[in-house]
Design a protein around this motif. Structure first.
Motif, PDB file in Angstrom:
ATOM      1  N   THR A 108       0.824  -1.203   0.000  1.00 48.34           N
ATOM      2  CA  THR A 108       0.000   0.000   0.000  1.00 48.34           C
ATOM      3  C   THR A 108       0.860   1.255   0.000  1.00 48.34           C
ATOM      4  OG1 THR A 108      -0.127   0.073   2.423  1.00 48.34           O
ATOM      5  CG2 THR A 108      -1.859  -1.156   1.270  1.00 48.34           C
ATOM      6  N   PRO A 111       0.009   5.717   0.525  1.00 44.18           N
ATOM      7  CA  PRO A 111      -1.050   6.700   0.784  1.00 44.18           C
ATOM      8  C   PRO A 111      -1.524   7.428  -0.482  1.00 44.18           C
ATOM      9  CG  PRO A 111       0.785   6.987   2.318  1.00 44.18           C
ATOM     10  CD  PRO A 111       1.234   6.011   1.276  1.00 44.18           C
ATOM     11  N   LEU A 160      -5.787   4.248   0.432  1.00 43.04           N
ATOM     12  CA  LEU A 160      -4.485   3.678   0.082  1.00 43.04           C
ATOM     13  C   LEU A 160      -4.497   3.079  -1.314  1.00 43.04           C
ATOM     14  CD1 LEU A 160      -3.843   1.699   3.393  1.00 43.04           C
ATOM     15  CD2 LEU A 160      -2.687   3.810   2.702  1.00 43.04           C
TER      16      LEU A 160
END
Length: 82
Positions: free
Chosen positions: A21, A23, A29
Motif C-alpha cells: 500500500t 497513501p 491507500l
C-alpha cells in the motif's frame, strides 16, 4: 496518466489487506498484491477514487513464489518412494 511513480521499497506491506500500500491524496491507500506483481502488473489503484500509481519493481523478485508452486514438468525432480 499515472498520479506518480513509486518504488516498491517505498510502499508498505499491509498484512490485513495482503497487499502493498501507499497513501493516496484522497485519504485511502493505493493497493497492489504480490500475485498481481508476479503477473507483471505495475498499476496500484485506489479503491476510493480514480487515481492510480505506477509501481517500480523488479518482477524477478516476485516470480520465485509462483515458480515454486508451478514447476514446469522438465524442472520437476523425481522422488523415490520406499
Amino acid at each position: 496518466m499515472s498520479y506518480d511513480d513509486v518504488e516498491i521499497e517505498d510502499m508498505e506491506w499491509n498484512e490485513g489487506l495482503q497487499a502493498y500500500t501507499y497513501p493516496c491524496p484522497c485519504g485511502d491507500l493505493f493497493q497492489i498484491t504480490k500475485e498481481e506483481l508476479s503477473l507483471g502488473e505495475e498499476i496500484a489503484r485506489c479503491p476510493s477514487c480514480s487515481l492510480y500509481i505506477t509501481v517500480i519493481y523488479n518482477m524477478e523478485d516476485f516470480l520465485g513464489e509462483s515458480k515454486k508452486n508451478n514447476l514446469e514438468p522438465s524442472k520437476q525432480h523425481p522422488v523415490a518412494v520406499a
